[in-house]
Design an enzyme around this catalytic site. Structure first.
Site, short mmCIF file in Angstrom:
data_model
loop_
_atom_site.label_atom_id
_atom_site.label_comp_id
_atom_site.label_asym_id
_atom_site.label_seq_id
_atom_site.Cartn_x
_atom_site.Cartn_y
_atom_site.Cartn_z
N ARG A 1 7.39 6.84 8.21
CA ARG A 1 6.51 6.30 9.53
C ARG A 1 7.70 5.80 10.58
O ARG A 1 6.97 6.03 11.85
CB ARG A 1 5.57 5.13 9.04
CG ARG A 1 4.31 5.67 8.27
CD ARG A 1 3.17 6.36 9.22
NE ARG A 1 2.19 6.13 8.77
CZ ARG A 1 1.03 5.11 8.69
NH1 ARG A 1 1.36 4.12 9.66
NH2 ARG A 1 -0.13 5.20 8.17
N GLU B 1 0.91 -1.27 0.15
CA GLU B 1 -0.02 -0.08 -0.05
C GLU B 1 0.99 1.39 0.07
O GLU B 1 0.52 2.18 -0.64
CB GLU B 1 -0.77 0.08 1.44
CG GLU B 1 -1.96 1.02 1.18
CD GLU B 1 -2.98 0.87 2.52
OE1 GLU B 1 -4.25 1.32 2.17
OE2 GLU B 1 -2.54 0.55 3.49
N ARG C 1 -5.19 -20.89 17.95
CA ARG C 1 -5.11 -22.14 17.82
C ARG C 1 -4.35 -23.14 18.80
O ARG C 1 -4.82 -24.24 19.45
CB ARG C 1 -4.51 -22.66 16.33
CG ARG C 1 -4.55 -24.06 15.99
CD ARG C 1 -4.36 -24.05 14.66
NE ARG C 1 -5.42 -23.97 13.65
CZ ARG C 1 -5.34 -23.54 12.45
NH1 ARG C 1 -4.24 -23.44 11.98
NH2 ARG C 1 -6.53 -23.19 11.82
#
Length: 509
Positions: free
Chosen positions: A266, A257, A444
């Site tokens: 960032r 993206e 799980r």
């Protein structure tokens, strides 16, 4: 004479033309095919030996394909396999004449001396079939490569997809005796015991989250899902920074993206604690430049590998991931985000089927490389249509485009920030400002529960609650819903870490 001499010394350019070889026959082993079919009709349990190795299309001779197809029909239905039953089944399939009649079938059983090498012979037939498939594949790609109207990038994607499909047909893993597996498990337990934190997996840097998960486990597929603007990318970047900078764990980030520069910006915002807008515009005060110069050193030489290939296919990912693990010893792969991937080169009836294939491939890759793969995922709009504080909390049914994501994932975590929906307080009046809830909805191999983190919007960063400037302490909640006694014992052993009383700590549940 001079002219002639110059003419003699002039070099001639000769174009080399490669003439394709002709007269070759396709790889085949018809005599071995006869031996295998004869053995299957003589030996009672022979089919179970080769059932995972051969399929009808593996046989080069069409007669043999029909005969093996009849044998499969008999074996699957639990009926005996011999010359007479195979003949009857061929009649039912309307293939007796095409298979060479009763005389030919009887000759197959007469030519078998022993069934001792049946599995070895079956593997030869399978290898010949794969060779023919590769020849067919190469011819198809070669023909399309000459077509100038086709896009080369699309052709490469198709070639990669077809080759992957062929390779998957021959992947078989035999059962192993339990002793070496026990030794491997004991070694993992001893390795975890040597760690100060007592984690068996890779630490995320978020203390309460690690206590529930014991770290991200090798071979696990972890899905981090949320609605847009919840901070999915900020969460995994904060985690990647913790792993690579704090613990020196090599991490690879596949960003579908954002560009690699945007991603690094960032990270700079996260590490240097500077506003994202200031980083973007470059309008920093003198003291902020000093802060940038000082803290940016944390990122230099950090084992973080960024790939911003757009519309990445699962086949490209496999190739890149193997290289990263081999060359850089990468211990964890992060994908931002799953729905932007594709399975080019393979056709699907719907996008849901394609996403299902992608999630299965990611799980398979995690097992193959024996590292955790963390994939971000979008949620559908069901969250937005629900009302109330509880209605805004994500659920497994909100996973977008495919239920296979939930099925394939070893762990599904949701990011929920009540503040985003204007919910500033819980029902008891406790402050939710700047808090993010990490909801472990599926686990799980362990417990499910909730973890609270602090979200610093100005730095696009997630932190442990007790690391924030307000030094607020919040407690995690484990839901004891597992039916696995071993898991319940593990939870019981960790209760000195996990406090569930709300009156001592202002935790919003």
């Amino acid at each position: 004479m001079v002219a002639d001499k110059g003419k003699t010394n002039r070099k001639k350019t000769i174009e080399t033309v490669v003439i394709p070889e002709i007269g070759k026959i396709q790889p085949q082993a018809p005599e071995i095919e006869k031996i295998v079919l004869g053995a299957l009709m003589l030996e009672k349990d022979a089919y179970s030996t080769i059932s995972e190795i051969l399929r009808p299309e593996c046989f080069y001779d069409k007669k043999h394909e029909y005969i093996f197809e009849a044998i499969v029909d008999l074996a699957v239905s639990g009926r005996p396999v011999d010359m007479l039953t195979v003949t009857e089944q061929l009649k039912k399939n309307s293939n007796l004449k095409a298979a060479g009649d009763l005389l030919y079938i009887s000759e197959l059983t007469n030519n078998v001396a022993s069934t001792a090498h049946l599995e070895y012979h079956a593997k030869i037939i399978a290898q010949k079939f794969l060779s023919r498939e590769l020849i067919k594949f190469a011819g198809l790609i070669q023909g399309k490569a000459f077509d100038e109207t086709l896009d080369v990038e699309d052709l490469m994607q198709e070639a990669e997809g077809k080759l992957f499909e062929i390779s998957q047909r021959n992947i078989k893993k035999d059962a192993v005796q339990i002793n070496p597996v026990i030794n491997e498990a004991i070694n993992a337990i001893q390795h975890a015991a040597q760690k100060k934190e007592g984690l068996s997996g890779i630490s995320s840097g978020f203390t309460d989250l690690d206590k529930i998960t014991s770290g991200w486990q090798n071979s696990d597929l972890i899905i981090i899902a949320a609605r847009p603007a919840m901070g999915k990318t900020a969460f995994v970047l904060s985690m990647a920074k913790n792993m690579a900078v704090n613990f020196k764990t090599p991490v690879a980030i596949f960003s579908l993206e954002m560009s690699n520069v945007q991603l690094v910006n960032r990270l700079i915002t996260n590490v240097c604690e500077l506003s994202g807008e200031k980083i973007k515009s470059g309008r920093l005060e003198p003291y902020e430049w000093e802060q940038l110069d000082h803290k940016i050193n944390e990122l230099y030489d950090a084992p973080i590998y960024v790939d911003d290939t757009p519309s990445l296919s699962v086949f490209e990912l496999r190739t890149k991931a193997r290289r990263l693990v081999r060359e850089h010893d990468v211990k964890c792969i992060i994908i931002d985000y799953l729905q932007l991937m594709n399975a080019s080169g393979m056709s699907y009836g719907s996008r849901e089927q394609e996403v299902s294939m992608i999630s299965r491939s990611l799980k398979g890759l995690a097992k193959e490389l024996n590292i955790p793969i963390i994939a971000l995922s979008q949620l559908n709009r069901g969250v937005e249509t629900r009302t109330g504080a509880e209605g805004k909390r994500p659920q497994l049914a909100d996973l977008r485009e495919s239920g296979a994501i939930e099925q394939d994932a070893d762990m599904v975590c949701f990011i929920h920030r009540p503040e985003y929906y204007g919910i500033k307080e819980d029902s008891a009046g406790r402050d939710l400002t700047g808090l993010a809830e990490i909801i472990i909805a599926k686990h799980r191999n362990g417990a499910i529960g909730d973890v609270w983190l602090t979200f610093k919007n100005s730095f696009v960063r997630f932190e442990n609650c007790n690391d924030s400037s307000n030094n607020r302490e919040f407690t995690s909640k484990i839901n004891k819903t597992s039916d696995n006694p071993a898991i319940m014992q593990t939870i019981g052993n960790n209760e000195d870490f996990i406090h569930q009383t709300q009156h001592d700590n202002p935790l919003p549940f």
